[in-house]
Write an enzyme that holds these catalytic residues in place. Structure first.
Site, PDB file in Angstrom:
ATOM      1  N   TYR A 109      27.890  42.243  37.373  1.00 60.99           N
ATOM      2  CA  TYR A 109      28.194  43.153  38.349  1.00 60.99           C
ATOM      3  C   TYR A 109      27.060  44.266  38.621  1.00 60.99           C
ATOM      4  CZ  TYR A 109      32.973  41.560  38.982  1.00 60.99           C
ATOM      5  OH  TYR A 109      34.060  40.738  39.452  1.00 60.99           O
ATOM      6  N   LYS A 118      30.980  31.903  26.589  1.00 62.26           N
ATOM      7  CA  LYS A 118      30.520  30.545  26.920  1.00 62.26           C
ATOM      8  C   LYS A 118      29.155  30.426  25.959  1.00 62.26           C
ATOM      9  CE  LYS A 118      30.552  26.706  29.538  1.00 62.26           C
ATOM     10  NZ  LYS A 118      31.592  25.682  29.521  1.00 62.26           N
ATOM     11  N   ASP A 166      36.216  28.221  29.975  1.00 61.62           N
ATOM     12  CA  ASP A 166      36.633  27.236  30.803  1.00 61.62           C
ATOM     13  C   ASP A 166      37.999  26.915  29.895  1.00 61.62           C
ATOM     14  OD1 ASP A 166      34.933  26.296  28.675  1.00 61.62           O
ATOM     15  OD2 ASP A 166      34.266  24.630  29.800  1.00 61.62           O
ATOM     16  N   ASP A 171      37.181  39.218  35.288  1.00 61.52           N
ATOM     17  CA  ASP A 171      37.704  39.012  36.574  1.00 61.52           C
ATOM     18  C   ASP A 171      38.475  37.912  36.821  1.00 61.52           C
ATOM     19  OD1 ASP A 171      38.101  40.059  39.478  1.00 61.52           O
ATOM     20  OD2 ASP A 171      36.471  38.649  39.965  1.00 61.52           O
ATOM     21  N   ASP A 192      42.940  37.030  37.277  1.00 67.03           N
ATOM     22  CA  ASP A 192      43.693  36.448  38.476  1.00 67.03           C
ATOM     23  C   ASP A 192      44.392  35.243  37.986  1.00 67.03           C
ATOM     24  OD1 ASP A 192      42.669  38.351  40.332  1.00 67.03           O
ATOM     25  OD2 ASP A 192      42.581  36.832  41.919  1.00 67.03           O
TER      26      ASP A 192
HETATM   27  C1  IPM Z   1      39.248  43.378  40.852  1.00 65.68           C
HETATM   28  C2  IPM Z   1      38.486  42.886  42.378  1.00 65.68           C
HETATM   29  C3  IPM Z   1      37.064  43.567  42.014  1.00 65.68           C
HETATM   30  C4  IPM Z   1      36.296  42.969  40.850  1.00 65.68           C
HETATM   31  C5  IPM Z   1      36.432  43.369  43.330  1.00 65.68           C
HETATM   32  C6  IPM Z   1      37.263  43.843  44.357  1.00 65.68           C
HETATM   33  C7  IPM Z   1      34.950  44.393  43.260  1.00 65.68           C
HETATM   34  O1  IPM Z   1      38.339  41.527  42.043  1.00 65.68           O
HETATM   35  O2  IPM Z   1      39.344  44.384  40.577  1.00 65.68           O
HETATM   36  O3  IPM Z   1      39.483  42.291  40.066  1.00 65.68           O
HETATM   37  O4  IPM Z   1      35.648  41.912  41.102  1.00 65.68           O
HETATM   38  O5  IPM Z   1      36.348  43.563  39.904  1.00 65.68           O
HETATM   39 MN    MN Z   2      39.424  40.708  40.759  1.00 67.74          MN
END
Ligand code: IPM
Ligand code: MN
Ligand code: NAD
Length: 356
Positions: free
Chosen positions: A139, A189, A222, A246, A250
């Site tokens: 990042y 990894k 993974d 990140d 999700d």
């Molecule tokens: C998160 C988002 C951010 C990230 C983006 C919007 C920069 O996906 O907070 O998870 O990648 O950290």
């Molecule tokens: Mn995210």
């Protein structure tokens, strides 16, 4: 002794960010009334609307003002009208980096009564926290492009991992594991990223000596995705780098019922700058403007903010109130939720006010 007055900066942002933040603030007000503290709030118009009308993303004077607050609540930034990265890098990541918010704390917890896509998964098997290193890795923006636009174009995007940055995230994760179920998993990894992962693994091995009660495990990222779905009970605290964190969060959000459920805190544990609390989700342009966004992730993030400000009882009351509403929802967001974003916020706020 926690303070009784807090200066909170609010950045509702774009899309559903504004919708869920309005509900989080209702709940914050209810908690303040009930638990005897006050908040002084400054709302900042940052995000797509401001960028499109003025060209500004985060003026330095605004950043300096934000720095003067005790905490920041953020909804979400990013909109299809603005090229990708302008707001995400220029606002969200800039605050994470410049305020040294080096811990991104993301619980993955399945609450009672929440439908999960994982057949047979029960809440007792899904209660973990991901500690995502929040200031380094892929990042940082280190890299570059050569011969852009030609057939010989080359692009590099480096993963930056400092011993200092890795160790402070790892120590935070160990501290948290010691307060929870004494289990820490490094997710990386090591079989491919032999420079970066080796630094992470050696750091974990060395720091482990200071935490004799904490059992240490390792999973490749993974496989971690597989286990998050098949056996989330194997995780208590997971520590990982910025990009892996990140992505797995999700996935974790899906397991716990959707992005409308997933909260996060960007923490500066030293207190040198305000910590920032936000749902894991983005501006959800596909559902924005309909009142279909689930505000619970924003409300849980506000609970994390309250805990950070020293109001643990208020944080617990907010979490309990929000959790109590979940079994009454038809879905965890979208057109079939059964209640609007605002109705859910009202209901949580009311339950915070009357809870004992
Ligand atoms: C998160 C988002 C951010 C990230 C983006 C919007 C920069 O996906 O907070 O998870 O990648 O950290
Ligand atoms: Mn995210
Ligand atoms: P997103 O998280 O906005 O949406 C992904 C999916 O989840 C969509 O189908 C959306 O409808 C759903 N969803 C998200 N929040 C929800 C909620 N509260 N209730 C119900 N459903 C919800 O991800 P995206 O579509 O990839 O990104 C949209 C924009 O948001 C992009 O500009 C992205 O960069 C940005 N983004 C910002 C943040 C942030 O500000 N913290 C985080 C992630 C993405």
């Amino acid at each position: 002794m926690s303070k009784t007055h807090h200066r909170v900066a609010v950045i509702p942002g774009d899309g559903v960010g504004t919708e869920v933040t309005a509900e989080a603030l209702k709940v914050l007000d209810a908690a303040a009334n009930r638990f005897g503290f006050t908040t002084e709030r400054t709302e900042y118009d940052l995000g797509g609307r401001r960028y499109l009308s003025t060209g500004e993303v985060l003026p330095s004077s605004v950043q300096a003002e934000l720095d003067g607050h005790d905490a920041i609540l953020l909804g979400a930034v990013g909109t299809p009208d603005v090229p990708p990265g302008v707001l995400e890098r220029g606002l969200l990541l800039k605050l994470r980096f410049d305020f040294d918010l080096y811990i991104n704390l993301r619980p993955v917890k399945l609450y009672e009564g929440v439908p999960t896509p994982i057949a047979g998964l029960t809440p007792d098997r899904c209660d973990m926290v991901v500690i995502r290193e929040n200031t380094e890795g892929m990042y940082t923006g280190v890299g570059g492009v050569f011969k852009k636009g030609t057939p010989l174009e080359i692009a590099t995007q480096e993963s930056i991992n400092s011993r200092y940055g890795v160790e402070r995230a790892v120590r935070f994760a160990f501290d948290l594991a010691a307060e929870r179920r004494n289990h820490l998993t490094l997710c990386h990894k090591t079989n491919v990223l032999t420079f970066a992962a080796d630094l992470w693994q050696r750091t974990v091995n060395e720091v482990a000596g200071d935490y004799p009660t904490v059992a240490v495990d390792y999973v490749h990222v993974d496989a971690a995705c597989l286990y998050l779905v098949t056996s989330p009970e194997r995780f208590d605290v997971m520590v990982t780098d910025n990009l892996f964190g990140d992505i797995v969060t999700d996935l974790g959000a899906a397991v716990q019922g959707g992005l409308g459920m997933a909260a996060s805190g960007n923490l500066n544990p030293s207190g040198d700058h305000p910590s920032m609390f936000e749902p894991v989700h983005g501006s959800a342009p596909d559902i924005a403007g309909n009142g279909w966004a689930n505000p619970v992730a924003a409300v849980f993030s506000t609970a994390m903010c309250l805990a950070h400000l020293g109001h643990r009882d208020a944080a617990t009351a907010v979490e309990v109130a929000a959790a109590s509403v979940l079994p009454e929802l038809e879905t965890m967001g979208g057109p079939d939720m059964g209640m609007s974003t605002a109705q859910i916020g009202d209901m949580i706020a009311e339950r915070v006010s009357i809870s004992k």
